[in-house]
Design a protein around this motif. Structure first.
Motif: not given
Length: 155
Positions: A110-112, A130-131, A145-149
């Protein structure tokens, strides 16, 4: 905290309400914000799911998730300001994560907006990491900000 919300699949009749919520909660301050064509373009990726939760006379929340191979990408996700801090976003995100697991996804990306501290905190509280910073990711103006789980082991 709310009781479990009634999540339903979006219909074509929800397009304007989704675009307006996207404009207000995600795209604020950006040129062309709230145009359904942006939401529609995101929704035509492989195997999208578009869900909504209805409120009193309006949609309180929506999410658009696409699936490719063994990844899920949360393309858009928003909760109306007046409906926040009651567990609605957490319930919807949990619903989407359950579907992603059932679809065989290893992770969700996801991006925020970088300037959206509330969204970044929300995702962090739900196990997202956050990546990377994405310079000018939003309309060439606002950093993201690119995030992942990870839902299961990467191996």
């Amino acid at each position: 905290m709310l009781a479990a919300p009634d999540v339903r699949f979006a219909t074509a009749g929800d397009a304007v309400a989704i675009a307006e919520l996207s404009r207000d909660a995600i795209e604020y301050g950006l040129p062309g914000a709230g145009r359904w064509r942006g939401c529609a373009a995101r929704s035509h990726r492989p195997t999208p799911i578009i869900i909504v939760v209805d409120g009193a006379g309006a949609i309180d929340a929506f999410g658009i998730m696409a699936y490719t191979d063994d990844d899920a990408h949360l393309l858009l996700f928003a909760v109306r300001a007046a409906a926040r801090r009651r567990g609605l976003g957490s319930a919807m995100l949990g619903w989407l994560e359950t579907v992603a697991r059932a679809a065989g996804a290893s992770r969700i990306r996801v991006e925020a907006r970088r300037d959206n501290a509330g969204a970044r905190s929300f995702y962090s509280e739900h196990g997202y990491h956050e990546l990377a910073i994405l310079p000018r990711n939003y309309s060439g103006l606002v950093d993201g900000v690119r995030l992942e789980k990870w839902l299961r082991d990467a191996a």
